[in-house]
Design an enzyme around this catalytic site. Structure first.
Site, mmCIF file in Angstrom:
data_model
loop_
_atom_site.group_PDB
_atom_site.id
_atom_site.type_symbol
_atom_site.label_atom_id
_atom_site.label_comp_id
_atom_site.label_asym_id
_atom_site.label_seq_id
_atom_site.Cartn_x
_atom_site.Cartn_y
_atom_site.Cartn_z
ATOM 1 N N CYS A 140 33.752 42.314 51.172
ATOM 2 C CA CYS A 140 33.622 41.019 50.505
ATOM 3 C C CYS A 140 32.642 41.163 49.340
ATOM 4 O O CYS A 140 31.501 41.571 49.542
ATOM 5 C CB CYS A 140 33.118 39.941 51.451
ATOM 6 S SG CYS A 140 32.824 38.380 50.583
ATOM 7 N N GLY A 190 48.089 36.105 50.962
ATOM 8 C CA GLY A 190 46.770 35.477 50.856
ATOM 9 C C GLY A 190 46.796 34.194 50.046
ATOM 10 O O GLY A 190 47.162 33.130 50.544
#
Lengths: 353, 285
Positions: free
Chosen positions: A170, A305
């Protein structure tokens, strides 16, 4: 190979009288009109590290909540799997707003891994997920190796978790593992420690923000990863020219959406040639055609996504489209995976024009 | 909440780059409540991905003429062209289709809101620009409940003050303000609001506000100063409006994991004292 008057013509000019499954790779390019009548829907299920998915389409972590949020808009039982929002040992509040900004064919986000924490996930979110046919993949992150291990040890009690997806990529928090995801030694270390702790198979989600993805793919493999997820978001930035301030409070943010698809396909292609473990491809998939590109590049499953945000039916449409493609091309899913025809090889299609 | 493809029945231009988009979707129209919103997706543009959040401005019966008591069938969205998404919306014509996710969010319909409105001497609607779009449905509902109401409406110029006539059946008085003085009081809407609050000592008022962040902040500060309660309808960029992207979260009174709430799910309507205003909305490092 071309169609002429309804007959199949092979590249050498001969006619092919019948279509036989043993034709293997050549078969994949046969025109769809020849293929289908009485041809049953081919299975597109896939097994990754012992986990059986009814189809190769998963929803990506951070784009699908904990699954239940989408129960009103799509049939969750049609999904291959659900990767839940990244879970940490302790709850996280996330970043201050603004957190998202739309860009051309994409979006920037810096949410900051806001989540309910491992304990509340088990109590409040997992009971619903466990009732679904879709497999439950729990995305895990932390500040330190100890955090990752502690989170996994808590989650190990979870009945109904099928696999972990280790988030070492991330870009938006000091935790979230980007420190791990940009140093191959640390990648191997955190993967190895997590693998030792994990009761379920371990997928490792890699960052694309590295010079050579193969180094990190091998490091995760050497640490004991059962599969790789490629890729997380690309670090980006956008500026409001009127105020001269960044559009996102975190300044930099992760870019996702169709804009990143060619970048992600390239990384999957490179990683698939570097390691033998299964790869789950992700990056801008919004259609069956997008997904099939990833499969041909070497991914054995894919994740949808950003498209979940604006078109929640996308994962189901993608699964149906993959099935339809396999039927039309009379190819099994496992034959399609990694079936890229590179220029200069025997199987390369003739250049046109 | 339903995710459908709905047919456009109208897209009427008003002044100042404003339009009213009308969409036929009886099931969604009948489920909608004051203060809720919709996500509109312009189909067929892969470079503009996300749906656009729009307040449900009005609900109208369709032209079905079946003799039954007319139930809502069409949803109206009052909007202003400000970017690519709204420019694409402005190009929609009757017969076109749009993606419609609606109704969404927690609108003006909590028990405590209605009780508060009934207990108040008067409800004040405070709108800045396109914020007016969130207030017509609550104004109609409160009028039906016999609540006295006033409208305070501000914009940059007279062209921003759209939809004033629609409020007239429901409000006792409308006070307009423009920054350039082309209509009503010259200045901000909060200037006229403050004059009014000052003139009503001892009255119990309930403020419903929708508009830009700065206007909301000033309105909430006035409400606090004059000891009145205030509900704000918040706007924010949204990714999904399903509660999963967490892109629309705002800072609220709460610690740790409870420090942020989603405009799409816990909102868009919040009690003003629940929201953290001013620099506290910004990062603390």
């Amino acid at each position: 190979m071309k169609m002429a008057n309804g007959k199949i013509q092979m590249a050498n000019g001969s006619e092919h009288p019948t279509l036989r499954p043993e034709l293997g790779e050549q078969q994949s390019a046969i025109d769809n009109r020849q293929s289908t009548i009485s041809n049953p829907e081919p299975p597109i299920d896939v097994t990754i590290a012992g986990v059986h998915f009814q189809n190769p389409v998963l929803t990506a972590s951070g784009t699908f909540g904990y699954g239940q949020e989408f129960a009103k808009v799509i049939d969750l039982n049609r999904l291959g799997g659900i990767c839940v929002k990244g879970i940490s040992a302790d709850p996280m509040p996330g970043n201050p707003p603004p957190r998202i900004y739309e860009t051309d064919a994409g979006m920037l986000n810096a949410i900051g891994l806001q989540n309910v924490g491992a304990k509340r996930f088990l109590e409040e979110k997992l009971p619903f997920l466990r009732t679904l046919k879709a497999r439950c993949v729990v995305n895990v992150f932390g500040y330190s190796t100890e955090d990752y291990v502690r989170c996994i040890e808590t989650l190990n009690a979870g009945d109904g978790i099928d696999a972990y997806e280790l988030n070492i990529s991330c870009p938006n928090t000091r935790c979230g593992g980007i420190v791990y995801g940009s140093d191959p030694k640390l990648t191997e270390e955190v993967v190895a420690a997590s693998k030792r702790a994990a009761r379920f198979p371990l997928f490792v989600k890699l960052s694309p923000n590295v010079t050579d993805i193969t180094v990190f793919a091998r490091a995760a493999h050497d640490g004991g990863a059962d599969a790789l997820t490629l890729v997380n978001t690309f670090v980006g930035m956008s500026i409001d020219i009127e105020t001269r301030a960044p559009r996102i409070s975190n300044v930099t943010a992760g870019l996702s959406g169709p804009a990143i698809k060619p970048l992600a396909v390239r990384l999957v292609h490179q990683a698939a040639r570097a390691v033998r473990i299964p790869i789950i491809g992700i990056g801008g998939i919004a259609s069956p055609e997008d997904a099939i590109e990833f499969l041909i590049a070497g991914a054995c499953a894919i994740q949808v996504g950003t498209a979940n945000f604006y078109a929640p039916e996308t994962p189901i449409r993608v699964a149906d489209g993959i099935s339809d493609y396999c039927r039309r091309h009379r190819i099994r899913l496992d034959q399609l995976v990694g079936s890229l025809k590179l220029p200069g090889t025997d199987s390369a299609p003739a250049k046109e024009g | 909440m339903l995710d459908t493809i709905a047919t456009v029945t109208g897209n009427r231009p008003l002044t100042g780059g404003h339009l009213i988009l009308s969409v036929l979707s009886p099931e969604q129209a009948q489920a909608a409540r004051p203060g809720q919103f919709a996500m509109i997706r312009i189909l067929g543009h892969s470079d503009v991905l996300l749906r656009r959040p729009m307040s449900i401005y009005d609900l109208r019966p369709g032209d079905n003429g079946d003799g039954e008591q007319a139930k809502p069938a069409e949803l109206d969205f009052l909007y202003k062209v400000v970017g690519r998404g709204t420019a694409m919306m402005a190009a929609l014509k009757p017969g076109d289709e749009v993606g419609l996710l609606a109704p969404l969010g927690h609108g003006f319909f909590a028990e405590d809101y209605l009780a508060e409105a009934r207990a108040a001497d008067e409800v004040l609607h405070v709108a800045g620009g396109i914020g007016i779009a969130a207030l017509l449905l609550p104004a109609r509902e409160l009028a039906a409940a016999g609540v006295q109401q006033r409208l305070f409406f501000g914009g940059r110029t007279d062209a921003d003050l759209v939809g004033v006539n629609e409020f007239q059946p429901y409000v006792a008085e409308t006070l307009l303000a423009t920054e350039n003085g082309t209509l009503g009081h010259r200045g901000y809407v909060t200037g006229t609001l403050e004059s009014y609050l000052k003139s009503q000592p001892g009255k119990r008022l309930l403020i419903l506000a929708c508009g830009p962040w700065g206007m909301l902040e000033a309105t909430v500060a006035l409400a606090r100063r004059y000891g009145q309660r205030c509900l704000v309808s918040m706007e924010n960029r949204m990714g999904c409006a399903l509660g999963v992207c967490l892109g629309c979260s705002i800072r609220v009174r709460g610690e740790g994991h409870a420090a942020y709430e989603r405009v799409c799910t816990e909102g868009p309507v919040f009690w003003s004292e629940h929201v953290v205003w001013g620099a506290d909305q910004l990062p603390k490092t």
